[in-house]
Design an enzyme around this catalytic site. Structure first.
Site, short mmCIF file in Angstrom:
data_model
loop_
_atom_site.label_atom_id
_atom_site.label_comp_id
_atom_site.label_asym_id
_atom_site.label_seq_id
_atom_site.Cartn_x
_atom_site.Cartn_y
_atom_site.Cartn_z
N GLU A 82 4.80 -1.85 -7.00
CA GLU A 82 5.47 -2.90 -6.21
C GLU A 82 5.22 -4.27 -6.82
OE1 GLU A 82 3.81 -1.70 -2.47
OE2 GLU A 82 5.04 0.11 -2.55
N ASN A 130 -4.07 2.47 0.52
CA ASN A 130 -3.49 1.18 0.13
C ASN A 130 -2.67 0.72 1.32
OD1 ASN A 130 -2.14 -1.00 -0.90
ND2 ASN A 130 -0.92 0.17 -2.39
N GLY A 163 6.83 5.81 -0.87
CA GLY A 163 7.47 5.39 0.37
C GLY A 163 8.80 6.07 0.61
N GLU A 179 1.31 7.10 -10.04
CA GLU A 179 2.23 6.95 -8.92
C GLU A 179 3.67 6.91 -9.43
OE1 GLU A 179 0.05 5.17 -5.29
OE2 GLU A 179 0.96 3.54 -6.40
N SER A 215 3.86 9.26 -1.34
CA SER A 215 4.15 10.11 -0.17
C SER A 215 3.12 11.22 0.02
CB SER A 215 5.57 10.69 -0.24
OG SER A 215 6.53 9.64 -0.27
N LYS A 268 -1.19 -1.98 1.72
CA LYS A 268 -0.09 -2.89 1.38
C LYS A 268 -0.11 -4.09 2.35
CE LYS A 268 2.18 1.03 -0.69
NZ LYS A 268 3.40 1.73 -1.08
N HIS A 280 0.01 -2.14 -9.37
CA HIS A 280 0.83 -1.29 -8.50
C HIS A 280 2.30 -1.51 -8.82
CE1 HIS A 280 2.71 0.36 -4.92
NE2 HIS A 280 1.61 1.07 -4.78
P1 13P Z 1 3.22 5.99 0.11
O1 13P Z 1 2.04 6.89 0.35
O2 13P Z 1 3.62 5.21 1.35
O3 13P Z 1 4.34 6.69 -0.55
O4 13P Z 1 2.72 4.86 -0.92
C1 13P Z 1 2.06 5.26 -2.05
C2 13P Z 1 1.51 4.06 -2.72
O5 13P Z 1 2.23 3.23 -3.22
C3 13P Z 1 0.05 3.91 -2.72
O6 13P Z 1 -0.32 2.87 -3.54
#
Ligand code: 13P
Length: 250
Positions: free
Chosen positions: A98, A11, A174, A168, A214, A13, A96
């Site tokens: 976010e 992803n 992150g 997740e 992560s 982002k 997601h």
């Molecule tokens: P990270 O791997 O940067 O923690 O992000 C995970 C994520 O949100 C994947 O959709």
């Protein structure tokens, strides 16, 4: 034993331009020749053309990070599932954290987006997960069953086969803080139980569930060794070709 095909998805982002996309795929593709799992990159809408062109002839599938629920119409700034399909997009990330956190995504809109995605014949990666506060309040399972149940409302058994769920935990995204393999396994097997309750045990055994948060080349093997974990949804570690290749080849 039922065997589910592992699926590793990046992803990206809000990262990368078309030029960077091309360079990334040129670097990644030779590193992952011969791998057997499904590999997906979920890129910003503006990179999808470049990603589609660059991934031709490779095993990398093109994914998007969001989709609108309407087929077309007066929805300034939105993109429909039909539009994505016309660009050879195969997967769409839906719900997601976010988007839930910053863009008003709710369980109801997750379900609307999922229905539109499946109706267009695409595959979906539906994200669920608890916040730290919810985990500390012992609400993890309650949150997970609510999110899964609402997301899958009115999704029939046949369409469910095109759904991947990504667990997740919000506190692991992150932050460099990964759920332990056992924590991830516990939540994912709980999600599987929820699918069994909602559908049946054969679908619960067949559905693929990823871990995200992560995940990187250092912890991927341990997570993938768990019985219920079928793959990863990778943020930060999917932005460097060499690192992402290591995750894919866990
Ligand atoms: P990270 O791997 O940067 O923690 O992000 C995970 C994520 O949100 C994947 O959709």
């Amino acid at each position: 034993m039922m065997s589910r095909k592992p699926i590793i998805a990046g992803n990206w982002k809000m990262n990368f331009t078309p030029k960077q996309t091309k360079k990334f795929v040129e670097e990644l593709a030779p590193l992952i020749e011969g791998v057997e799992c499904d590999v997906v990159i979920c890129a910003p809408f503006t990179d999808l053309v470049a990603l589609r062109v660059a991934t031709r002839g490779t095993r990398i599938k093109v994914g998007a990070q969001n989709v609108h629920w309407a087929k077309s119409g007066a929805y300034t700034g939105e993109i429909s599932a039909e539009m994505l399909k016309a660009m050879d997009v195969k997967y769409v990330i839906i719900g997601h954290s976010e988007r839930r956190q910053y863009f008003g995504e709710t369980d109801v809109t997750v379900n609307m987006r999922l229905r539109a995605t499946l109706e267009a014949g695409l595959r979906a990666i539906v994200c669920v997960g608890e916040t730290l506060q919810e985990r500390d309040g012992d609400l993890t399972n309650e949150i997970l069953s609510r999110q899964v149940k609402c997301a899958l409302k009115d999704i029939d058994e046949v369409s469910l086969r095109r759904v991947v769920i990504a667990y997740e935990p919000v506190w692991a995204i992150g932050t460099g803080k990964t759920a332990t393999a056992q924590e991830a396994e516990d939540s994912i097997s709980y999600i599987r139980k929820t699918i069994r309750r909602l559908y049946n045990s054969s679908l619960a055994t067949a559905i693929r569930i990823q871990y995200g948060g992560s995940m990187n080349s250092k912890n991927v093997a341990e997570l993938m060794a768990m019985e219920s974990i079928d793959g990863g949804l990778i943020g930060g570690a999917s932005l460097k070709a060499e690192e992402f290749a290591k995750v894919i080849k866990y």
